[in-house]
Design an enzyme around this catalytic site. Sequence first.
Site, PDB file in Angstrom:
ATOM      1  N   ASP A 284       0.804  -1.310  -0.130  1.00 39.62           N
ATOM      2  CA  ASP A 284       0.281  -0.352  -0.269  1.00 39.62           C
ATOM      3  C   ASP A 284       0.822   1.404  -0.191  1.00 39.62           C
ATOM      4  OD1 ASP A 284       0.687  -0.263   2.332  1.00 39.62           O
ATOM      5  OD2 ASP A 284      -1.411  -0.863   3.341  1.00 39.62           O
TER       6      ASP A 284
ATOM      7  N   ASN B  75      -9.585  -1.430  12.755  1.00 41.08           N
ATOM      8  CA  ASN B  75     -10.580  -2.030  12.037  1.00 41.08           C
ATOM      9  C   ASN B  75     -10.588  -2.525  11.542  1.00 41.08           C
ATOM     10  OD1 ASN B  75      -8.975  -0.765  10.080  1.00 41.08           O
ATOM     11  ND2 ASN B  75      -9.851   0.882   9.362  1.00 41.08           N
TER      12      ASN B  75
ATOM     13  N   HIS C  35      -8.797  -3.823   8.314  1.00 43.69           N
ATOM     14  CA  HIS C  35      -8.399  -3.499   7.324  1.00 43.69           C
ATOM     15  C   HIS C  35      -6.947  -4.701   7.101  1.00 43.69           C
ATOM     16  CE1 HIS C  35      -5.198   0.521   8.469  1.00 43.69           C
ATOM     17  NE2 HIS C  35      -4.477  -0.763   8.682  1.00 43.69           N
TER      18      HIS C  35
ATOM     19  N   GLU D 134      -9.898  -0.619   3.346  1.00 35.80           N
ATOM     20  CA  GLU D 134     -10.753  -0.853   4.651  1.00 35.80           C
ATOM     21  C   GLU D 134     -11.700  -0.784   4.656  1.00 35.80           C
ATOM     22  OE1 GLU D 134      -9.051   0.715   6.755  1.00 35.80           O
ATOM     23  OE2 GLU D 134      -8.743   3.256   6.520  1.00 35.80           O
TER      24      GLU D 134
HETATM   25  C1  F6R Z   1       1.161  -1.124   6.712  1.00 40.45           C
HETATM   26  C2  F6R Z   1      -0.278  -1.819   6.460  1.00 40.45           C
HETATM   27  C3  F6R Z   1      -1.449  -2.317   7.350  1.00 40.45           C
HETATM   28  C4  F6R Z   1      -0.691  -2.590   9.052  1.00 40.45           C
HETATM   29  C5  F6R Z   1      -2.179  -2.497   9.933  1.00 40.45           C
HETATM   30  C6  F6R Z   1      -1.293  -2.834  11.098  1.00 40.45           C
HETATM   31  O1  F6R Z   1       1.446  -1.781   5.093  1.00 40.45           O
HETATM   32  O2  F6R Z   1      -0.451  -1.871   5.643  1.00 40.45           O
HETATM   33  O3  F6R Z   1      -2.197  -3.056   6.839  1.00 40.45           O
HETATM   34  O4  F6R Z   1      -0.730  -3.966   8.587  1.00 40.45           O
HETATM   35  O5  F6R Z   1      -2.768  -1.543   9.741  1.00 40.45           O
HETATM   36  O6  F6R Z   1      -0.522  -1.816  11.494  1.00 40.45           O
HETATM   37  P1  F6R Z   1       0.740  -2.072  12.592  1.00 40.45           P
HETATM   38  O7  F6R Z   1       1.152  -3.382  12.235  1.00 40.45           O
HETATM   39  O8  F6R Z   1       1.523  -0.867  13.091  1.00 40.45           O
HETATM   40  O9  F6R Z   1      -0.196  -2.088  13.262  1.00 40.45           O
END
Ligand code: F6R
Length: 241
Positions: A67, A136, A138, A143
């Site tokens: 992403d 959330n 995702h 999202e």
């Molecule tokens: C990052 C991504 C997000 C994270 C998610 C968890 O490239 O794709 O989906 O994997 O927000 O983030 P952390 O690991 O920082 O809690």
Amino acid sequence: MKLVIVDDYDALSRAGADWLIEAIQEQPEAAIVAATGNTPTGMYIELAQYRSRGLVDTSRLRVFQLDAYLGLPPDDHRALFSWTRRSFIEPLGIAEENVVRLAGDAPDPWEACRYYEATVHEVGGFDLSILGLGPNGHLGFNEPPSPPDASTRVVDLTPESIVSNGRYWGGEEQVPRQALTCGMDLLLKARRTLLLVSGTHKHQIVHRAVEGPQTPDVPASFLQSAINVTVLVDWAAWRGQ
Ligand code: F6R
């Protein structure tokens, strides 16, 4: 879906690295999509240590960015591409020509999404997918609500993601409001997936993802129907304490 519960973050990082090493040894040229974020960081460090000891050759992996924030050039230190470069591409010795960007800074970001999808299809889809779980539900920046056939696209970030990512930006008001994400459709077709979840703040959402109904409101819940998914969770996340 295979659920593996480990003691703590260090154990999660080691178990994740073992999982990845086995997969890379079987397929050194695997097409891999790799999350950024806090959760996989320890695992990537472990993996790089194995590599520096000559125990695994990671240099032939073909890496796909998961992403990207809209409008940020790849060398901006807040761009997810530069995070992927620091945490994954460089420590694992992967040549830039084996890396496919999701170009958040492209003049036409929708065209960049189509190009990315075509490139994934050209290599036959992802062999390996390394994912973290958003607060959330995702995956990448898919999202809620994101149906299982959601394509690679430009998305509006939800208030929850903006708040959660504020820690990386010096405040939530600094966080871009839009991003590009690899679609659910590509992620759910990966031949092997590792979902990493750590910390008490992920307690409710990991149970919804793993045991709850499959719903666009918790995009990660669709992993229940995907093939070869391992969910690696620490006790803090699983028990919530
Ligand atoms: C990052 C991504 C997000 C994270 C998610 C968890 O490239 O794709 O989906 O994997 O927000 O983030 P952390 O690991 O920082 O809690």
